[in-house]
Design a protein around this motif. Structure first.
Motif, PDB file in Angstrom:
ATOM      1  N   PHE A 176     -15.129 -12.299 -13.229  1.00  0.00           N
ATOM      2  CA  PHE A 176     -15.094 -11.408 -14.231  1.00  0.00           C
ATOM      3  C   PHE A 176     -14.551 -12.679 -15.623  1.00  0.00           C
ATOM      4  O   PHE A 176     -13.606 -12.908 -15.408  1.00  0.00           O
ATOM      5  N   VAL A 177     -15.330 -12.607 -16.561  1.00  0.00           N
ATOM      6  CA  VAL A 177     -15.296 -13.308 -17.588  1.00  0.00           C
ATOM      7  C   VAL A 177     -14.888 -12.555 -18.573  1.00  0.00           C
ATOM      8  O   VAL A 177     -15.863 -11.423 -19.092  1.00  0.00           O
ATOM      9  N   VAL A 178     -13.921 -12.634 -19.459  1.00  0.00           N
ATOM     10  CA  VAL A 178     -13.218 -11.844 -20.168  1.00  0.00           C
ATOM     11  C   VAL A 178     -12.516 -12.694 -21.218  1.00  0.00           C
ATOM     12  O   VAL A 178     -12.283 -13.925 -21.373  1.00  0.00           O
ATOM     13  N   PRO A 179     -12.516 -12.022 -22.745  1.00  0.00           N
ATOM     14  CA  PRO A 179     -11.601 -12.812 -23.761  1.00  0.00           C
ATOM     15  C   PRO A 179     -10.462 -13.331 -23.230  1.00  0.00           C
ATOM     16  O   PRO A 179      -9.622 -12.428 -22.546  1.00  0.00           O
ATOM     17  N   LEU A 180      -9.925 -14.437 -23.486  1.00  0.00           N
ATOM     18  CA  LEU A 180      -8.763 -14.958 -23.114  1.00  0.00           C
ATOM     19  C   LEU A 180      -7.575 -14.233 -23.849  1.00  0.00           C
ATOM     20  O   LEU A 180      -6.571 -14.107 -23.310  1.00  0.00           O
ATOM     21  N   ALA A 181      -7.950 -13.760 -25.060  1.00  0.00           N
ATOM     22  CA  ALA A 181      -7.049 -12.908 -25.880  1.00  0.00           C
ATOM     23  C   ALA A 181      -6.857 -11.639 -24.831  1.00  0.00           C
ATOM     24  O   ALA A 181      -5.694 -10.937 -25.323  1.00  0.00           O
ATOM     25  N   SER A 182      -7.454 -11.206 -24.050  1.00  0.00           N
ATOM     26  CA  SER A 182      -7.377  -9.879 -23.371  1.00  0.00           C
ATOM     27  C   SER A 182      -7.185 -10.106 -21.939  1.00  0.00           C
ATOM     28  O   SER A 182      -7.210  -9.106 -21.154  1.00  0.00           O
ATOM     29  N   LEU A 183      -6.738 -11.510 -21.382  1.00  0.00           N
ATOM     30  CA  LEU A 183      -6.600 -11.530 -20.031  1.00  0.00           C
ATOM     31  C   LEU A 183      -5.504 -10.773 -19.310  1.00  0.00           C
ATOM     32  O   LEU A 183      -5.834 -10.263 -18.211  1.00  0.00           O
ATOM     33  N   ALA A 184      -4.659 -10.622 -19.823  1.00  0.00           N
ATOM     34  CA  ALA A 184      -3.446  -9.711 -19.390  1.00  0.00           C
ATOM     35  C   ALA A 184      -4.035  -8.231 -19.229  1.00  0.00           C
ATOM     36  O   ALA A 184      -3.818  -7.654 -17.934  1.00  0.00           O
ATOM     37  N   LEU A 185      -4.608  -7.914 -20.029  1.00  0.00           N
ATOM     38  CA  LEU A 185      -5.094  -6.301 -20.054  1.00  0.00           C
ATOM     39  C   LEU A 185      -6.353  -6.367 -18.838  1.00  0.00           C
ATOM     40  O   LEU A 185      -6.303  -5.420 -18.199  1.00  0.00           O
ATOM     41  N   ALA A 186      -7.137  -7.362 -18.835  1.00  0.00           N
ATOM     42  CA  ALA A 186      -8.024  -7.565 -17.822  1.00  0.00           C
ATOM     43  C   ALA A 186      -7.492  -7.301 -16.302  1.00  0.00           C
ATOM     44  O   ALA A 186      -8.070  -6.858 -15.670  1.00  0.00           O
ATOM     45  N   ARG A 187      -6.546  -8.348 -16.197  1.00  0.00           N
ATOM     46  CA  ARG A 187      -5.805  -8.263 -14.989  1.00  0.00           C
ATOM     47  C   ARG A 187      -5.175  -6.670 -14.392  1.00  0.00           C
ATOM     48  O   ARG A 187      -5.694  -6.250 -13.491  1.00  0.00           O
ATOM     49  N   GLU A 188      -4.836  -6.068 -15.636  1.00  0.00           N
ATOM     50  CA  GLU A 188      -4.448  -4.449 -15.274  1.00  0.00           C
ATOM     51  C   GLU A 188      -5.669  -3.882 -14.913  1.00  0.00           C
ATOM     52  O   GLU A 188      -5.311  -2.906 -14.143  1.00  0.00           O
ATOM     53  N   ARG A 189      -6.737  -3.940 -15.594  1.00  0.00           N
ATOM     54  CA  ARG A 189      -7.630  -2.844 -15.492  1.00  0.00           C
ATOM     55  C   ARG A 189      -8.580  -3.288 -14.167  1.00  0.00           C
ATOM     56  O   ARG A 189      -9.033  -2.347 -13.678  1.00  0.00           O
ATOM     57  N   ILE A 190      -8.906  -4.430 -13.963  1.00  0.00           N
ATOM     58  CA  ILE A 190      -9.647  -5.034 -13.002  1.00  0.00           C
ATOM     59  C   ILE A 190      -8.761  -4.944 -11.642  1.00  0.00           C
ATOM     60  O   ILE A 190      -9.338  -4.659 -10.598  1.00  0.00           O
ATOM     61  N   GLY A 191      -7.784  -5.444 -11.756  1.00  0.00           N
ATOM     62  CA  GLY A 191      -6.817  -5.662 -10.448  1.00  0.00           C
ATOM     63  C   GLY A 191      -7.745  -6.636  -9.615  1.00  0.00           C
ATOM     64  O   GLY A 191      -7.118  -6.768  -8.091  1.00  0.00           O
ATOM     65  N   ALA A 192      -8.438  -7.720  -9.796  1.00  0.00           N
ATOM     66  CA  ALA A 192      -8.890  -8.595  -9.022  1.00  0.00           C
ATOM     67  C   ALA A 192      -7.801  -9.672  -8.854  1.00  0.00           C
ATOM     68  O   ALA A 192      -6.883 -10.146  -9.877  1.00  0.00           O
ATOM     69  N   ALA A 193      -8.043 -10.652  -7.876  1.00  0.00           N
ATOM     70  CA  ALA A 193      -7.179 -11.720  -7.630  1.00  0.00           C
ATOM     71  C   ALA A 193      -7.301 -12.773  -8.881  1.00  0.00           C
ATOM     72  O   ALA A 193      -8.411 -12.654  -9.485  1.00  0.00           O
ATOM     73  N   PRO A 194      -6.198 -13.266  -9.465  1.00  0.00           N
ATOM     74  CA  PRO A 194      -6.373 -14.248 -10.226  1.00  0.00           C
ATOM     75  C   PRO A 194      -7.412 -15.209 -10.716  1.00  0.00           C
ATOM     76  O   PRO A 194      -8.127 -15.446 -11.760  1.00  0.00           O
ATOM     77  N   GLY A 195      -7.833 -15.797  -9.380  1.00  0.00           N
ATOM     78  CA  GLY A 195      -8.694 -16.815  -9.288  1.00  0.00           C
ATOM     79  C   GLY A 195     -10.223 -16.152  -9.683  1.00  0.00           C
ATOM     80  O   GLY A 195     -11.183 -16.893  -9.862  1.00  0.00           O
ATOM     81  N   ARG A 196     -10.406 -15.040  -9.555  1.00  0.00           N
ATOM     82  CA  ARG A 196     -11.723 -14.367  -9.972  1.00  0.00           C
ATOM     83  C   ARG A 196     -11.675 -13.928 -11.476  1.00  0.00           C
ATOM     84  O   ARG A 196     -12.919 -13.620 -11.968  1.00  0.00           O
ATOM     85  N   LEU A 197     -10.669 -14.016 -12.308  1.00  0.00           N
ATOM     86  CA  LEU A 197     -10.869 -13.745 -13.738  1.00  0.00           C
ATOM     87  C   LEU A 197     -10.825 -15.146 -14.448  1.00  0.00           C
ATOM     88  O   LEU A 197      -9.931 -15.798 -14.038  1.00  0.00           O
ATOM     89  N   VAL A 198     -11.801 -15.068 -15.416  1.00  0.00           N
ATOM     90  CA  VAL A 198     -12.022 -16.454 -15.944  1.00  0.00           C
ATOM     91  C   VAL A 198     -11.919 -15.961 -17.799  1.00  0.00           C
ATOM     92  O   VAL A 198     -12.585 -15.279 -18.258  1.00  0.00           O
ATOM     93  N   GLY A 199     -10.877 -16.469 -18.129  1.00  0.00           N
ATOM     94  CA  GLY A 199     -10.707 -16.071 -19.638  1.00  0.00           C
ATOM     95  C   GLY A 199     -11.283 -17.090 -20.365  1.00  0.00           C
ATOM     96  O   GLY A 199     -11.258 -18.712 -20.284  1.00  0.00           O
ATOM     97  N   VAL A 200     -12.107 -16.868 -21.563  1.00  0.00           N
ATOM     98  CA  VAL A 200     -12.884 -17.611 -22.280  1.00  0.00           C
ATOM     99  C   VAL A 200     -12.588 -17.303 -23.965  1.00  0.00           C
ATOM    100  O   VAL A 200     -11.908 -16.192 -24.132  1.00  0.00           O
ATOM    101  N   ASP A 201     -12.776 -18.237 -24.755  1.00  0.00           N
ATOM    102  CA  ASP A 201     -12.582 -18.155 -26.117  1.00  0.00           C
ATOM    103  C   ASP A 201     -13.797 -18.873 -27.061  1.00  0.00           C
ATOM    104  O   ASP A 201     -14.651 -19.674 -26.216  1.00  0.00           O
ATOM    105  N   ALA A 202     -13.814 -18.498 -28.248  1.00  0.00           N
ATOM    106  CA  ALA A 202     -15.020 -19.011 -28.817  1.00  0.00           C
ATOM    107  C   ALA A 202     -15.100 -20.274 -28.968  1.00  0.00           C
ATOM    108  O   ALA A 202     -14.067 -21.266 -28.960  1.00  0.00           O
TER     109      ALA A 202
END
Length: 299
Positions: free
Chosen positions: A119-145
């Motif tokens: 799951f690729v999400v804005p790094l600015a919203s990474l904490a919120l994405a963890r809450e909403r998605i509930g996936a293991a940290p290694g599956r979340l990728v935070g990116v920025d412009a």
């Protein structure tokens, strides 16, 4: 000014009967990629080697949240596919944190069904994405412009800015709203995310040289803004920016989901008929495979 494009890739609109799930069971042929609209800003992109989702909103989360208060968020169109009917997905991209783009109800179920999905999400919203998605940290990728990332075999992501309705940054200076450029086998697709025009935008898009751009057309208004609902490109802004950047095809989306914040299909079709300068405007529809091919056509 956008660079001279020369020959442009082919683009087909292929209507199909039956459910989207059945269509996705067959991978596209080599030498191109296919897109399918999920409604609002959501798309499936399939290169034949990799399959990803962008901003999938496949639930009724917002209808439930706003039922009986404020603007109704009841769906004007049903989801073209259920989460349980999705094929394996390599990655899900979310352009920003608004629920119709980062829908926890949809994303949690995808995470549970597809163990390999990132799951690729804005790094600015990474904490919120963890809450909403509930996936293991290694599956979340935070990116920025400005970031670049290899998503899967032969599929490259370039991250750009978006302004929904401002170029907002978090306390660490990271962009809250993003656009995504995707390149596979020499073909380029750009999803602007939710955005309005901003300084430098045309140059960024033109430098990426998209063959297909996915732009919102629901516009914006003082009434919605005063209610805390940010807006997007108008139909004319979408058409004008695509033409300025010399994008061969621009697809109008972000309409037909919520009655209070949409665009008239007939207006989109009329604007498409009036396009000049070689850029083609098409309206995103369900029941259609959009096929971008490598065979060049005249620009």
């Amino acid at each position: 000014m956008a660079p001279d494009r020369g020959a442009w890739p082919s683009f087909e609109q292929i209507p199909y009967d039956g459910p989207l799930a059945a269509r996705l069971a067959t991978r596209p042929a080599a030498g191109g990629l296919s897109l399918y609209w999920l409604g609002q800003a959501g798309f499936v992109l399939d290169t034949g080697q990799a399959r990803l989702l962008i901003d999938p909103y496949l639930s009724d989360a917002l209808a439930v949240k706003y039922r009986g208060r404020g603007f109704s968020h009841e769906r004007m169109m049903p989801p073209p596919i259920g989460v349980d009917d999705l094929p394996p997905i390599d990655a899900v991209l979310c352009t920003h944190h608004h629920t119709d783009h980062m829908d926890g109800e949809t994303l949690q179920r995808i995470a549970a069904r597809c163990a390999g999905t990132r799951f690729v999400v804005p790094l600015a919203s990474l904490a919120l994405a963890r809450e909403r998605i509930g996936a293991a940290p290694g599956r979340l990728v935070g990116v920025d412009a400005g970031d670049g990332l290899d998503l899967a075999a032969g599929l490259r992501l370039s991250v750009m800015r978006a302004a929904h309705e401002t170029l907002e940054r978090d306390a660490a200076g990271r962009h809250v709203f993003l656009g995504y450029g995707l390149e596979a086998d020499g073909l380029r697709v750009f999803h602007s995310g939710d955005t309005v025009p901003f300084e430098g935008q045309a140059a960024e898009i033109a430098a990426f040289r998209p063959d297909l751009a996915l732009f919102p057309v629901n516009g914006r208004s003082d009434a919605l803004r005063s209610a805390g609902i940010a807006g997007n490109f108008t139909l004319d802004e979408t058409a004008d920016l695509a033409r300025e950047c010399r994008v061969p095809v621009v697809m109008a989306h972000h309409y037909g989901m919520f009655a209070f914040n949409s665009a008239a299909p007939e207006a989109i079709d009329a604007r498409a008929r009036g396009m000049t300068g070689g850029t083609r405007l098409v309206r995103a529809r369900t029941g259609v495979e959009y096929r971008l091919g490598k065979d060049p056509v005249g620009g």
